[in-house]
Write an enzyme that holds these catalytic residues in place. Structure first.
Site, PDB file in Angstrom:
ATOM      1  NE  ARG A 167     103.672  57.233 -63.169  1.00  0.00           N
ATOM      2  CZ  ARG A 167     104.375  58.030 -62.741  1.00  0.00           C
ATOM      3  NH1 ARG A 167     105.268  57.460 -61.907  1.00  0.00           N
ATOM      4  NH2 ARG A 167     104.288  59.414 -62.803  1.00  0.00           N
ATOM      5  CG  ASN A 227     103.878  56.390 -56.740  1.00  0.00           C
ATOM      6  OD1 ASN A 227     104.644  56.837 -55.567  1.00  0.00           O
ATOM      7  ND2 ASN A 227     103.711  57.082 -57.626  1.00  0.00           N
ATOM      8  CD  GLU A 228     101.788  61.106 -57.454  1.00  0.00           C
ATOM      9  OE1 GLU A 228     102.433  62.049 -57.037  1.00  0.00           O
ATOM     10  OE2 GLU A 228     101.547  60.966 -58.503  1.00  0.00           O
ATOM     11  CD  GLU A 242     106.248  61.347 -55.625  1.00  0.00           C
ATOM     12  OE1 GLU A 242     106.342  60.136 -55.693  1.00  0.00           O
ATOM     13  OE2 GLU A 242     106.362  62.058 -56.575  1.00  0.00           O
ATOM     14  CD1 TRP A 299     105.918  65.731 -63.619  1.00  0.00           C
ATOM     15  CD2 TRP A 299     103.994  67.098 -63.324  1.00  0.00           C
ATOM     16  NE1 TRP A 299     105.676  66.007 -62.110  1.00  0.00           N
ATOM     17  CE2 TRP A 299     104.474  66.902 -61.888  1.00  0.00           C
ATOM     18  CE3 TRP A 299     102.898  67.941 -63.573  1.00  0.00           C
ATOM     19  CZ2 TRP A 299     103.937  67.369 -61.023  1.00  0.00           C
ATOM     20  CZ3 TRP A 299     102.335  68.449 -62.418  1.00  0.00           C
ATOM     21  CH2 TRP A 299     102.793  68.190 -61.150  1.00  0.00           C
ATOM     22  CD  GLU A 323     108.451  60.044 -63.950  1.00  0.00           C
ATOM     23  OE1 GLU A 323     107.684  60.668 -63.468  1.00  0.00           O
ATOM     24  OE2 GLU A 323     108.864  59.146 -63.443  1.00  0.00           O
ATOM     25  CE1 TYR A 343     114.220  66.630 -72.794  1.00  0.00           C
ATOM     26  CE2 TYR A 343     116.155  65.702 -71.867  1.00  0.00           C
ATOM     27  CZ  TYR A 343     115.395  66.192 -72.960  1.00  0.00           C
ATOM     28  OH  TYR A 343     116.017  65.808 -74.149  1.00  0.00           O
ATOM     29  CG  HIS A 344     111.353  64.918 -62.503  1.00  0.00           C
ATOM     30  ND1 HIS A 344     111.674  65.376 -61.503  1.00  0.00           N
ATOM     31  CD2 HIS A 344     110.009  65.127 -62.685  1.00  0.00           C
ATOM     32  CE1 HIS A 344     110.661  65.945 -60.489  1.00  0.00           C
ATOM     33  NE2 HIS A 344     109.627  65.319 -61.262  1.00  0.00           N
TER      34      HIS A 344
HETATM   35  C1  GLA Z   1     104.483  61.606 -59.321  1.00  0.00           C
HETATM   36  C2  GLA Z   1     105.041  60.502 -59.055  1.00  0.00           C
HETATM   37  C3  GLA Z   1     106.727  59.932 -59.253  1.00  0.00           C
HETATM   38  C4  GLA Z   1     107.236  60.791 -60.481  1.00  0.00           C
HETATM   39  C5  GLA Z   1     106.846  62.374 -59.973  1.00  0.00           C
HETATM   40  C6  GLA Z   1     107.415  63.086 -61.197  1.00  0.00           C
HETATM   41  O1  GLA Z   1     104.258  62.364 -58.147  1.00  0.00           O
HETATM   42  O2  GLA Z   1     104.667  59.791 -57.945  1.00  0.00           O
HETATM   43  O3  GLA Z   1     106.571  58.502 -59.599  1.00  0.00           O
HETATM   44  O4  GLA Z   1     106.275  60.409 -61.413  1.00  0.00           O
HETATM   45  O5  GLA Z   1     105.495  62.469 -60.140  1.00  0.00           O
HETATM   46  O6  GLA Z   1     107.327  64.719 -60.618  1.00  0.00           O
END
Ligand code: GLA
Length: 688
Positions: free
Chosen positions: A128, A166-167, A317, A325, A365, A367-368
């Protein structure tokens, strides 16, 4: 009324059978990805969400390929159904514009939309953020998908707002971006002569004779270039976001909010404040990757988010126990997830949302941390979040319309962060840690702190602390001098005002334009391997990492501390000085003391400036967070110490979570109390 409640009260219910019940003052939320699951699965997930008190889901921020499987072919039915299903479970929706993850067809057909990294490698599909943030084609396609979503959901009563991308992160180093940067520099400097002069490009024969010669790079170049590359980066992300907001806003009800999620101290490559200005409020992603919490650092981050727009924010979030991560993805402890949510609310968050509801069966992701496991059943942290849901519902009305207000401000600029971070001179000199070393005792003593820019109106603050204002613009210098002359108490920390707006060394003695007002100056700075002794008002102390040798220039400067015997240069020299200026004061702190030393210094500063604790004394490890409105004050207390603590309230208060009036509360480890009192009774009269 909270950030969103007022806006929603009148949204027309078109195209949806059912609208959730009234928007809550405090929002519990999750990120949910229905595009990853068969529709038959949704009911079970939404039922469990509703049961946990979730009131909004964020969706679609990664669903471009599902919404537009081929160029111009839109498939929104699944999203219509997901929104309607959420509404049936009394859950509102925040939609994300999906531009953080472009579909394969897009980058295949338009390879110029791909990001180029600093090493020249071109990002590929399959992850991404592989897009190029200056690509005109990508802007065009991003505006198109945003517009299509706006047309379809812009007046959907269940959709309360939008998250842009997103971010925002990962700038591109392609030729087009380089040209844009050169044009941006021409806009800023006008002539090459001006740029060459202000960057001293005669150094190492860097002199430019054409704008096209100017490179882009992130870390090794001329300080003037590096600082401006970050500023260009910030302006570019602002324009990138504006492109989507403008496309959306053509079709959306203005009562639907627009926000975006930034990463606070965790990602500092561009000025989040610039992007925040475009939003109705800022949202931020608050993570503790190794499950290790530095509460003061996180509190200062929260307060910075609030400071961007002077209003409450959303934590859109945060982690349900652990992430995937961090180096070691250790979980937060039992009870800590809930306590941190209340910590964020105390600092001005009106929403806390967990990433994510459940992991996709496959993907990067797996295992998150989540709220339900791969088997679709709740995992242990689900109950803790559900308790939060119940508490938000209970305490929401008390906290509605309130926000933290402070008598104390800590100043922060991205310019100064970048300037110090790009030239640390001591690898241990972390500008954020410097800020937190001042913020921590201020938060403990004043119990409410704003983190704002030095060009803000500072008149309401009794005490203003500028930890490392390394790059001091003329506008900021003027504002700070006026603040002191009008009776304010200003404190300058180490490395203040060493640089001008071009990241060039200030020609005057440090702290530059403020030296005359201070009546003293820094004659030399020293990076330290071993701490040096500091002796004075705060007893025997030590300065670590960095020490500045001060010289007093006029007789009415007080020397609060001097260096003990150390490297010969510092021996006996002034380390901290302060000067009265009318009713105000200006103080320069040339040392980085231990927590104990910084606390003693702060006690003196707080007393000197007449700052009073919002609530009153509390046991060590209990965080107090006041939120006020015109008619009430509510204190959010969070016990982040290792054991049970009893807190004496200064007056009788209403215990919002447990009920009844109380004079003390006993908080177990990670215990939380929300105490309300009528306005006019609280000790601190901080202006609203
Ligand atoms: C970021 C992203 C999310 C996800 C989380 C995982 O903040 O915005 O899509 O990847 O991290 O912690």
């Amino acid at each position: 009324m909270g950030l969103v409640v007022a806006a929603l009260a009148v949204l027309p219910a078109c195209g949806v059978a059912q609208t959730p019940a009234g928007p809550p003052p405090l929002w519990l939320g999750v990120s949910w990805y229905p595009e990853q699951w068969p529709e038959a699965q949704w009911e079970q997930d939404l039922t469990l969400m509703q049961k946990s008190g979730v009131r909004f889901v964020r969706m679609a921020e990664f669903a471009w390929s599902t919404m537009e499987p081929a160029e111009g072919q839109y498939r929104f039915e699944w999203l219509d159904h997901a929104i309607a299903a959420a509404a049936r479970h009394n859950i509102y929706v925040v939609l994300g514009t999906p531009t953080a993850a472009p579909p394969a067809w897009l980058t295949e057909k338009y390879p110029q939309t791909l990001r180029v990294d600093e090493d020249g490698s071109v990002a590929q599909h399959g992850n991404r953020q592989q897009f190029n943030f200056t690509s005109p084609k990508y802007r065009e396609l991003s505006a198109k998908i945003s517009a299509e979503m706006g047309k379809r959901y812009g007046h959907n009563a269940t959709v309360i707002g939008w998250q842009i991308d997103n971010e925002l992160t990962r700038e591109s180093y392609d030729a087009g971006t380089r040209k844009s940067f050169q044009d941006w520099l021409q806009g800023r400097y006008g002539t090459l002569d001006n740029l060459n002069a202000r960057w001293t490009t005669s150094y190492w024969s860097q002199t430019y004779s054409s704008w096209s010669q100017i490179p882009i790079e992130s870390s090794k170049g001329n300080p003037g270039l590096l600082l401006n590359w970050r500023r260009f980066d910030s302006d570019t992300w602002r324009d990138y976001a504006k492109n989507e907001i403008d496309a959306l806003r053509k079709y959306t009800d203005p009562k639907q909010f627009v926000t975006t999620n930034v990463l606070g101290w965790g990602q500092m490559s561009y000025d989040h404040g610039e992007v925040a200005q475009l939003m109705d409020f800022i949202s931020y992603d608050d993570y503790f990757p190794q499950g290790e919490v530095d509460l003061a650092k996180n509190g200062s981050d929260d307060d910075m988010q609030r400071g961007f727009k002077g209003k409450n924010f959303w934590v859109i979030e945060t982690q349900p126990a652990f992430v995937n991560w961090g180096g070691i993805n250790q979980t937060l402890e039992k009870g800590e997830v809930r306590a941190l949510a209340w910590h964020n609310i105390g600092h001005g968050a009106d929403a806390v949302a967990y990433w994510q509801w459940r992991s996709a069966r496959n993907g990067q992701e797996e295992y998150h941390g989540t709220l339900v496991g791969a088997n679709g059943k709740p995992v242990p942290v689900y109950d803790e979040v559900a308790q939060l849901g119940r508490e938000f519902e209970k305490a929401g009305p008390a906290l509605a319309g309130t926000q933290p207000t402070s008598e104390v401000a800590v100043l922060h600029t991205y310019d100064s962060f970048w300037a110090i971070n790009l030239q640390r001179h001591s690898k241990d000199f972390d500008p954020i840690e410097e800020l937190v070393s001042y913020y921590k005792p201020l938060k403990a003593l004043a119990q409410s702190v704003d983190v704002v820019a030095p060009t803000n109106d500072l008149s309401k603050y009794k005490l203003v602390v500028a930890p490392g204002l390394n790059v001091l613009s003329d506008a900021a210098a003027k504002n700070l001098m006026a603040y002191v002359r009008n009776g304010g108490h200003l404190v300058l920390g180490q490395r203040s005002a060493m640089k001008d707006d071009d990241n060039a060394l200030q020609p005057q003695d440090q702290p530059g334009p403020l030296a005359e007002l201070l009546g003293a100056h820094v004659t030399q700075f020293y990076a330290l391997i071993k701490p040096v002794g500091v002796d004075g008002e705060f007893g025997q102390e030590k300065s670590k990492i960095w020490a500045e040798q001060l010289v007093t220039d006029v007789p009415d400067v007080d020397v609060w501390a001097r260096y003990s015997k150390s490297n010969g240069w510092l021996d006996g020299q002034p380390a901290i000085v302060s000067r009265k200026v009318g009713k105000g004061t200006i103080t320069y702190v040339g040392v980085w003391m231990s927590d104990a030393g910084m606390k003693k210094l702060t006690e003196k500063l707080v007393a000197m400036s007449g700052v009073s604790a919002a609530f009153g004394p509390v046991p060590e490890g209990v965080e107090v967070n006041p939120r006020r409105s015109a008619d009430k004050t509510v204190f959010v207390l969070v016990n982040m110490s290792d054991g049970e603590k009893t807190v004496d309230a200064p007056r009788l208060m209403q215990d919002v979570l447990q009920g009844g009036d109380v004079k003390h509360v006993t908080l177990p480890k990670y215990g939380v109390a929300v105490l309300e009192e009528a306005a006019g009774t609280s000790r601190s009269r901080a202006s609203h």
